[in-house]
Design a protein around this motif. Sequence first.
Motif, short mmCIF file in Angstrom:
data_model
loop_
_atom_site.label_atom_id
_atom_site.label_comp_id
_atom_site.label_asym_id
_atom_site.label_seq_id
_atom_site.Cartn_x
_atom_site.Cartn_y
_atom_site.Cartn_z
N UNK A 1 0.81 -1.21 0.00
CA UNK A 1 0.00 0.00 0.00
C UNK A 1 0.85 1.26 0.00
N UNK A 2 1.92 1.25 0.77
CA UNK A 2 2.83 2.41 0.80
C UNK A 2 3.53 2.58 -0.55
N UNK A 3 3.99 1.45 -1.13
CA UNK A 3 4.66 1.49 -2.42
C UNK A 3 3.72 2.03 -3.50
N UNK A 4 2.48 1.58 -3.49
CA UNK A 4 1.47 2.04 -4.45
C UNK A 4 1.36 3.56 -4.39
N UNK A 5 1.22 4.09 -3.18
CA UNK A 5 1.04 5.52 -3.01
C UNK A 5 2.31 6.31 -3.33
N UNK A 6 3.46 5.79 -2.92
CA UNK A 6 4.72 6.47 -3.23
C UNK A 6 4.98 6.50 -4.73
N UNK A 7 4.56 5.45 -5.42
CA UNK A 7 4.74 5.38 -6.87
C UNK A 7 3.75 6.26 -7.62
N UNK A 8 2.72 6.74 -6.90
CA UNK A 8 1.66 7.57 -7.48
C UNK A 8 0.81 6.79 -8.48
N UNK A 9 0.57 5.52 -8.18
CA UNK A 9 -0.28 4.68 -9.02
C UNK A 9 -1.75 5.03 -8.84
N UNK A 10 -2.51 4.66 -9.84
CA UNK A 10 -3.96 4.86 -9.83
C UNK A 10 -4.61 3.58 -10.34
N UNK A 11 -5.70 3.17 -9.72
CA UNK A 11 -6.35 1.98 -10.25
C UNK A 11 -7.42 1.38 -9.36
N UNK A 12 -7.81 0.19 -9.77
CA UNK A 12 -8.93 -0.53 -9.17
C UNK A 12 -8.48 -1.90 -8.66
N UNK A 13 -9.08 -2.30 -7.55
CA UNK A 13 -8.88 -3.64 -7.00
C UNK A 13 -10.21 -4.38 -7.08
N UNK A 14 -10.16 -5.58 -7.64
CA UNK A 14 -11.36 -6.41 -7.67
C UNK A 14 -11.65 -6.88 -6.25
N UNK A 15 -12.83 -6.60 -5.75
CA UNK A 15 -13.27 -7.07 -4.44
C UNK A 15 -14.55 -7.88 -4.64
N UNK A 16 -14.39 -9.00 -5.28
CA UNK A 16 -15.51 -9.87 -5.61
C UNK A 16 -15.42 -11.13 -4.77
N UNK A 17 -16.56 -11.66 -4.36
CA UNK A 17 -16.53 -12.91 -3.60
C UNK A 17 -15.96 -14.03 -4.45
N UNK A 18 -16.30 -14.03 -5.72
CA UNK A 18 -15.82 -15.03 -6.67
C UNK A 18 -14.79 -14.34 -7.55
N UNK A 19 -13.53 -14.73 -7.48
CA UNK A 19 -12.47 -14.07 -8.25
C UNK A 19 -12.19 -14.78 -9.58
N UNK A 20 -13.17 -15.51 -10.08
CA UNK A 20 -13.01 -16.16 -11.38
C UNK A 20 -12.98 -15.13 -12.49
N UNK A 21 -12.34 -15.47 -13.60
CA UNK A 21 -12.20 -14.56 -14.72
C UNK A 21 -13.56 -14.06 -15.21
N UNK A 22 -14.52 -14.96 -15.34
CA UNK A 22 -15.83 -14.55 -15.84
C UNK A 22 -16.48 -13.51 -14.93
N UNK A 23 -16.37 -13.69 -13.64
CA UNK A 23 -16.95 -12.75 -12.68
C UNK A 23 -16.28 -11.39 -12.79
N UNK A 24 -14.95 -11.40 -12.92
CA UNK A 24 -14.21 -10.14 -13.08
C UNK A 24 -14.60 -9.45 -14.38
N UNK A 25 -14.65 -10.22 -15.47
CA UNK A 25 -14.99 -9.65 -16.77
C UNK A 25 -16.39 -9.06 -16.75
N UNK A 26 -17.31 -9.75 -16.14
CA UNK A 26 -18.68 -9.26 -16.04
C UNK A 26 -18.72 -7.93 -15.28
N UNK A 27 -17.98 -7.84 -14.19
CA UNK A 27 -17.94 -6.59 -13.41
C UNK A 27 -17.35 -5.45 -14.24
#
Length: 128
Positions: free
Chosen positions: A70-96
């Motif tokens: 988390x510190x590295x992410x912020x120090x690097x000035x990254x931007x983005x999204x984290x999948x927070x799905x109960x089911x982390x299968x590809x289809x579920x991610x793609x659907x989201x």
Amino acid sequence: MVAKYLFDEDTQGVGISVAAARNDVWVIGHKPCPIKKGTADEGWFAVAARKRLIVFRKDRDILDPRTAEGRLWRMSKCQGFVFVLQDQEIWTQLTAVIRHWERIENHVRDRGKESWVAKLSASGVQPA
């Protein structure tokens, strides 16, 4: 077209699917992305930030600024999204991603140049 979005190694399945439909998506380890598979977070976070890429990943450690990642992410000035799905299968991610693409783009547009991370769930986009 210049890349705008980057899917990390853990989300490459959904990233490849999205890249097939959009020409502004890179997937780590797949051409034309210059970041090779196995590149340490320190290395590719810097590339993503320098190129102002919006990152998609599953690793929730970046949500907590107290963790090393988390510190590295912020120090690097990254931007983005984290999948927070109960089911982390590809289809579920793609659907989201597909279901909430307009919300994703609105969230990106409404953010500045500072580092940020948001959650992408089945119900949409939420600030972290």
